[in-house]
Design an enzyme around this catalytic site. Structure first.
Site, PDB file in Angstrom:
ATOM      1  N   CYS A 283      -0.296  -1.106  80.756  1.00 27.35           N
ATOM      2  CA  CYS A 283      -0.292  -0.932  79.301  1.00 27.35           C
ATOM      3  C   CYS A 283      -1.569  -1.514  78.709  1.00 27.35           C
ATOM      4  O   CYS A 283      -1.869  -2.689  78.882  1.00 27.35           O
ATOM      5  CB  CYS A 283       0.926  -1.605  78.688  1.00 27.35           C
ATOM      6  SG  CYS A 283       1.016  -1.386  76.908  1.00 27.35           S
TER       7      CYS A 283
ATOM      8  N   GLU B  24       1.603 -34.707  36.341  1.00 23.73           N
ATOM      9  CA  GLU B  24       2.662 -34.857  37.343  1.00 23.73           C
ATOM     10  C   GLU B  24       2.804 -33.551  38.111  1.00 23.73           C
ATOM     11  O   GLU B  24       2.393 -32.506  37.628  1.00 23.73           O
ATOM     12  CB  GLU B  24       4.014 -35.117  36.636  1.00 23.73           C
ATOM     13  CG  GLU B  24       3.988 -36.221  35.629  1.00 23.73           C
ATOM     14  CD  GLU B  24       5.220 -36.205  34.706  1.00 23.73           C
ATOM     15  OE1 GLU B  24       6.157 -35.402  34.959  1.00 23.73           O
ATOM     16  OE2 GLU B  24       5.226 -36.993  33.756  1.00 23.73           O
TER      17      GLU B  24
ATOM     18  N   CYS C 136       7.213   2.546  74.710  1.00 23.15           N
ATOM     19  CA  CYS C 136       6.085   1.756  74.227  1.00 23.15           C
ATOM     20  C   CYS C 136       5.123   2.662  73.453  1.00 23.15           C
ATOM     21  O   CYS C 136       4.683   3.685  73.976  1.00 23.15           O
ATOM     22  CB  CYS C 136       5.356   1.095  75.397  1.00 23.15           C
ATOM     23  SG  CYS C 136       3.825   0.281  74.891  1.00 23.15           S
TER      24      CYS C 136
ATOM     25  N   LYS D 263       4.642 -30.248  39.216  1.00 22.35           N
ATOM     26  CA  LYS D 263       5.706 -29.418  38.665  1.00 22.35           C
ATOM     27  C   LYS D 263       6.621 -29.069  39.834  1.00 22.35           C
ATOM     28  O   LYS D 263       6.260 -28.278  40.703  1.00 22.35           O
ATOM     29  CB  LYS D 263       5.140 -28.158  38.029  1.00 22.35           C
ATOM     30  CG  LYS D 263       6.219 -27.304  37.384  1.00 22.35           C
ATOM     31  CD  LYS D 263       5.608 -26.211  36.546  1.00 22.35           C
ATOM     32  CE  LYS D 263       6.627 -25.365  35.811  1.00 22.35           C
ATOM     33  NZ  LYS D 263       7.824 -25.005  36.529  1.00 22.35           N
TER      34      LYS D 263
ATOM     35  N   ASP E 156       9.460 -27.461  41.951  1.00 22.99           N
ATOM     36  CA  ASP E 156      10.040 -26.128  41.917  1.00 22.99           C
ATOM     37  C   ASP E 156      11.490 -26.210  42.381  1.00 22.99           C
ATOM     38  O   ASP E 156      11.820 -25.884  43.512  1.00 22.99           O
ATOM     39  CB  ASP E 156       9.228 -25.197  42.829  1.00 22.99           C
ATOM     40  CG  ASP E 156       9.566 -23.748  42.582  1.00 22.99           C
ATOM     41  OD1 ASP E 156      10.289 -23.459  41.608  1.00 22.99           O
ATOM     42  OD2 ASP E 156       9.122 -22.899  43.365  1.00 22.99           O
TER      43      ASP E 156
ATOM     44  N   LYS F 158      -0.226 -23.912  36.353  1.00 23.45           N
ATOM     45  CA  LYS F 158       0.449 -23.361  37.532  1.00 23.45           C
ATOM     46  C   LYS F 158      -0.497 -23.198  38.727  1.00 23.45           C
ATOM     47  O   LYS F 158      -1.691 -22.999  38.553  1.00 23.45           O
ATOM     48  CB  LYS F 158       1.051 -21.979  37.187  1.00 23.45           C
ATOM     49  CG  LYS F 158       2.060 -21.994  36.066  1.00 23.45           C
ATOM     50  CD  LYS F 158       3.422 -22.508  36.485  1.00 23.45           C
ATOM     51  CE  LYS F 158       4.218 -21.489  37.254  1.00 23.45           C
ATOM     52  NZ  LYS F 158       5.017 -20.586  36.462  1.00 23.45           N
TER      53      LYS F 158
ATOM     54  N   CYS G 157       1.650   2.851  75.585  1.00 20.16           N
ATOM     55  CA  CYS G 157       1.501   3.486  76.901  1.00 20.16           C
ATOM     56  C   CYS G 157       2.640   4.438  77.243  1.00 20.16           C
ATOM     57  O   CYS G 157       2.585   5.124  78.255  1.00 20.16           O
ATOM     58  CB  CYS G 157       1.372   2.416  77.989  1.00 20.16           C
ATOM     59  SG  CYS G 157       2.921   1.560  78.311  1.00 20.16           S
TER      60      CYS G 157
ATOM     61  N   CYS H  71       7.774  -3.910  76.604  1.00 17.53           N
ATOM     62  CA  CYS H  71       7.220  -2.766  77.326  1.00 17.53           C
ATOM     63  C   CYS H  71       7.307  -3.101  78.816  1.00 17.53           C
ATOM     64  O   CYS H  71       6.963  -4.200  79.235  1.00 17.53           O
ATOM     65  CB  CYS H  71       5.771  -2.536  76.900  1.00 17.53           C
ATOM     66  SG  CYS H  71       4.839  -1.513  78.051  1.00 17.53           S
TER      67      CYS H  71
ATOM     68  N   TYR I  99      11.670 -37.092  35.564  1.00 13.57           N
ATOM     69  CA  TYR I  99      10.328 -37.137  34.981  1.00 13.57           C
ATOM     70  C   TYR I  99      10.290 -37.270  33.462  1.00 13.57           C
ATOM     71  O   TYR I  99       9.223 -37.319  32.881  1.00 13.57           O
ATOM     72  CB  TYR I  99       9.512 -35.910  35.402  1.00 13.57           C
ATOM     73  CG  TYR I  99      10.270 -34.596  35.307  1.00 13.57           C
ATOM     74  CD1 TYR I  99      10.581 -34.032  34.082  1.00 13.57           C
ATOM     75  CD2 TYR I  99      10.674 -33.937  36.464  1.00 13.57           C
ATOM     76  CE1 TYR I  99      11.270 -32.847  33.996  1.00 13.57           C
ATOM     77  CE2 TYR I  99      11.365 -32.740  36.397  1.00 13.57           C
ATOM     78  CZ  TYR I  99      11.658 -32.192  35.161  1.00 13.57           C
ATOM     79  OH  TYR I  99      12.355 -31.032  35.081  1.00 13.57           O
TER      80      TYR I  99
END
Ligand code: IVH
Length: 674
Positions: free
Chosen positions: A438, A120, A416, A122, A124, A322, A419, A432, A236
C-alpha cells in the site's frame, strides 16, 4: 453585517425584528437547552448589530428586545428566586482598538485623565449568585433572567470551593446581615475529560464542552450527581452587603472570607496595562486546567463605578475583552479517508474553511468509525469544531437541527481507498490489509523514517516522499540510500543544489543512534521511549533481532503488547529483508557507551512544582545521567512524578492515572542524595 446608516426605516424595522427573533432562538438554545447552535463570536455579532440599529432608530426598539434584558428561560423543576441584585452582563470588546475606545468612554464619563482597572480572567462557566446571611451560606441561584434565577442551593452546596460559612476571624471581617456575591461555577478540564470518559463507558452522551458540563451539573435535579462530578467555583464580585472602596479590595476581602478568588488578577494603571494583561492571559490559556474566554476589565474605584452607572443591562464601568474563539461552526463539505503508516483508515472531515483563533481550519479528524457513529457526522452537516493548542482540530458536535435533507450516514469503505486491498476491523480501527504494497503505508513509513526524532534527514518532507513513491524510485526504506542526484533532478521542486543536499543528507544519516534507528523503523507500539529502553538494554541491533517475547518482557517498561508487536514485526520476512538492505547500504546504528551505573534506567520522570535543593534543569540532568528519561507532560509512559510546592494540573492528572508521585525528599533519595 448590515450597517445602520445604509438602512431605510422600513429596512431597519424588518432587520430589527429578524435579529431579535434569531437572538431569542439562540438564547433559548444556550440558556435553556444548554445546546447553543452558534459560536459566541457569531452571537455577539448579531447582538452588536441589533444594538447599533436600536441606537440609530431608538423608537424602533421593542420593549422586550434581547438587548433590554439578560435573556434566558427557566426550567420548571427548580424553584425561582429573585436575585438580591440584578445579574448584569458585560459588553464584549473584540480587539485592542475597541478596548481603547471603551477606556476613552470611561475617561470622558468621569472627566479624568487616567483610570485604574482591575483585570481578571473571564471564566467560561455558569454564573451564580451566592447569598450569605450573617456569614452563613443561605441560597445560590443561576442567572436565569437577570432578576429571577433558579434556586440551585443544594447543588451548589456540593461544590467544595464554596464556603458554607465565612471565616469569622478574617480581616476585614465578613459582614453581618445579607451579603450577595457573584461567581462562576466551572468544571476543570481534567474532570471534564474523566467524566466524559465515564459517560461514554456507561453508554451516555458526553458533554460538548466544560461549560455545558458545568451548567448541566449545577442544574442536576439530583444533587448527589452534582456531588459526584467535581465542580470548581471562582468568586469575583460583591453585589451587595459590603462596600469596599475598590474592586481590588473587594477581591482581597472575598479571598480572606474564604472564597476561591483567582490569583492571577492585576491592578492596571491605565488601559495599556490591561491590554498587556489580556495578552498574558492568552498565553497562559493553554496551561490552565479550566476554560477562560477573555479578560474582564473593571474600573477599580467603586465610587467611579457608581458614577458611570449602568446602561440597559450592562455596566458602563466594565467590559469583557474577549479571546478569539476556540470553537466555531462550519459545514462539512466532504468526508475523506486517510490511510496512515500503520494502515489505519482515518475519516477526515473537509470543512468550509473557518478561522479559529487566528488559524484557518479546513480539516478535522473524525478519529474512527465509532466516533463517526456516535456524533453521526454527515456530508452537508453544520458542525461545531474545536481547536485546542496544537492538537488536530476535531468535530465537537453536529448541529442536527441544521441538517439538510438527503444526507447519508458515513461508513468507512470495505476496500483501502489507496491500494484497493480489503479492509479489516481491529478493535476500534479499520486497517488496510496490505502493509507491504500500500502506497499510503510506504509514504507514512518514509515520513517517519526521515523525521527529526528518527533518522533526521533534512529536506525529505512529505511532498518529496510522495513524489519518490509515485515515481517508483523508492519501494522500501532501503531504496532511499540508492537515490542519486540524477534521480532527484527531474522531480518537481528540485534543482542542482537541493538534489545534492538531499543526497548528502541521506548519506549523512548512516550513523544513527540505535534507539533512533529502532524508532525510525515504524514498529507498531515502539515509540521513542520504548526504543530507548531496547537500545539501552541490548546495546546492539543483533540481540534485538533475536529476542523472543519472554526476554523482551523482562525489560522494565516493556509489556506483553509491545513485546508481541516487536516479535511479530521482526519475524516478518519482508521487514527482515528491509533491515538487512539498510545495513547493506551502509546504515550502521551506533550504541553510545554507558557513562556510568544506570540505576534509574527504564524510569520516565515528570517534574511539577518547585524544588528547594536544586533547580529543575539540574534535577532533570541528574536523572538523565542515572539513565532515566524526562517527559514534558504526564502520560501513561511516565513512571515517577516529582511534585514540589505549587504543583499544578500535572499532579492532578498524575493522580488520576494512578502514577507514582514522590516529594522532594523521596526524590533526593532516589538520586542517591540524602
Ligand atoms: S463581572 C456587572 N467578572 O461573564 C458585571 N463576570 O456577561 C458582573 N464572568 O455573565 C460580571 N468571569 O458570568 C465578571 N471575572 C469576571 C467574570 C465574569 C466570567 C461572566 C459572568 C457574566 C459574563 C459577562
Amino acid at each position: 453585517m448590515t450597517r445602520a446608516a445604509d438602512l431605510s426605516r422600513t429596512g431597519a424595522r424588518r432587520r430589527i425584528a429578524e435579529l431579535a427573533e434569531t437572538i431569542r432562538e439562540h438564547d433559548y438554545r444556550y440558556y435553556v437547552l444548554d445546546k447553543p447552535t452558534v459560536s459566541d463570536a457569531a452571537y455577539d455579532k448579531l447582538m452588536r448589530e441589533l444594538r447599533e440599529l436600536e441606537e440609530a432608530f431608538p423608537d424602533l426598539r421593542e420593549p422586550d428586545s434581547p438587548t433590554a434584558r439578560v435573556s434566558g428561560g427557566l426550567r420548571e423543576a427548580f424553584k425561582k428566586v429573585r436575585h438580591v441584585a440584578p445579574m448584569l452582563s458585560l459588553q464584549s470588546l473584540m480587539d485592542e482598538a475597541e478596548v481603547r475606545e471603551f477606556d476613552e468612554r470611561v475617561r470622558r464619563g468621569l472627566e479624568v485623565e487616567k483610570v485604574a482597572y482591575v483585570a481578571e480572567p473571564k471564566f467560561d462557566g455558569l454564573s451564580v449568585e451566592l447569598v450569605y446571611e450573617d456569614g452563613v451560606f443561605l441560597r445560590g441561584s443561576t442567572r436565569g433572567h437577570g432578576d429571577v434565577g433558579e434556586d440551585v442551593t443544594e447543588n451548589l452546596r456540593t461544590i467544595r470551593a464554596l464556603p458554607l460559612r465565612l471565616r469569622a476571624e478574617a480581616r476585614p471581617r465578613p459582614p453581618r446581615g445579607t451579603l450577595a456575591v457573584r461567581g462562576e461555577a466551572l468544571m476543570r478540564l481534567s474532570e471534564f475529560e474523566a467524566m466524559n470518559r465515564r459517560l461514554v463507558e456507561q453508554g451516555q452522551e458526553p458533554f460538548a464542552n466544560p461549560r455545558n458540563a458545568a451548567a448541566g451539573t449545577v442544574r442536576q435535579l439530583d444533587a448527589s450527581i452534582t456531588a459526584s462530578r467535581k465542580l470548581d467555583l471562582f468568586v469575583y464580585e460583591i453585589m451587595s452587603g459590603a462596600e469596599p472602596d475598590t474592586q481590588w479590595e473587594a477581591l482581597q476581602a472575598l479571598r480572606a472570607w474564604g472564597f476561591h478568588v483567582e490569583r492571577d488578577v492585576r491592578r492596571c494603571d491605565g488601559v495599556e496595562e490591561a491590554i498587556a494583561y489580556h495578552a498574558h492571559l492568552l498565553e497562559r490559556r493553554e496551561e490552565l486546567d479550566y476554560e477562560i474566554d477573555g479578560a474582564v476589565l473593571k474600573v477599580d474605584r467603586r465610587d467611579w463605578q457608581q458614577a458611570l452607572g449602568v446602561r440597559t443591562r450592562e455596566p458602563r464601568w466594565g467590559a469583557a475583552f474577549k479571546f478569539p474563539p476556540r470553537q466555531e461552526t462550519t459545514t462539512v463539505m466532504d468526508i475523506v479517508v486517510q490511510v496512515g503508516r500503520t494502515g489505519k483508515l482515518t475519516p477526515v472531515a473537509l470543512l468550509k474553511p473557518v478561522d479559529v483563533q487566528g488559524v484557518t481550519v479546513s480539516r478535522a479528524t473524525l478519529h474512527n468509525q465509532d466516533e463517526v457513529d456516535r456524533k453521526d457526522v454527515r456530508v452537508g452537516d453544520t458542525v461545531r469544531i474545536r481547536r485546542a493548542g496544537d492538537v488536530i482540530p476535531e468535530v465537537v458536535e453536529v448541529l442536527k437541527e441544521r441538517r439538510p435533507d438527503g444526507t447519508h450516514r458515513f461508513v468507512l469503505p470495505a476496500k483501502c481507498p489507496v491500494c484497493g486491498a480489503p479492509v479489516e476491523r481491529e478493535g476500534a480501527y479499520h486497517l488496510c490489509t496490505n502493509p507491504l504494497g500500500c502506497r499510503a503505508q510506504l509514504e507514512g513509513h518514509l515520513g517517519l523514517f526521515a523525521s527529526r526524532g528518527a533518522m533526521d534527514i533534512a529536506g525529505l518532507g512529505d511532498k518529496t516522499v510522495a513524489q519518490l513513491v509515485e515515481q517508483g524510485l523508492v519501494k522500501d526504506l532501503s531504496d532511499l540510500y540508492k537515490l542519486t542526484r540524477e534521480d532527484l533532478l527531474p522531480l518537481e521542486g528540485f534543482a542542482e543544489k537541493s538534489a545534492e543536499n538531499l543526497v548528502a543528507a541521506i548519506e549523512g544519516s548512516k550513523r544513527p543512534r540505535l534507539d533512533r534507528f529502532l524508532f525510525a523503523l515504524g514498529i507498531p507500539n515502539v515509540g521513542e521511549h520504548v526504543a530507548t529502553l531496547l537500545a539501552e538494554h541490548f546495546g546492539g541491533l543483533d540481540p534485538i533481532l533475536e529476542a523472543d517475547e519472554a526476554t523482551l518482557q523482562q525489560i522494565r517498561g516493556i509489556g506483553p503488547e509491545v513485546a508481541h508487536s516487536l516479535v511479530e514485526f521482526l519475524g516478518h520476512a519482508h521487514n527482515r529483508k528491509v533491515i538487512r538492505r539498510l545495513l547493506d547500504a551502509g546504515v550502521s546504528p551506533k550504541v553510545e557507551k554507558r557513562r556510568g551505573p544506570q540505576p534509574l534506567g527504564g524510569e520516565t520522570f515528570v517534574f511539577t512544582g518547585g524544588l528547594e535543593a536544586m533547580s529543575r534543569p539540574e534535577a532533570q540532568r541528574r536523572v538523565q545521567e542515572l539513565g532515566a528519561r524526562v517527559a514534558p507532560g504526564v502520560s501513561k509512559a511516565v513512571t515517577i512524578v516529582v511534585a514540589g510546592p505549587g504543583a499544578g494540573s500535572k499532579l492532578d492528572k498524575a493522580r488520576e492515572l494512578g502514577l507514582r508521585v514522590v516529594d522532594e525528599a523521596q526524590f533526593l533519595k532516589l538520586i542517591g542524595e540524602r
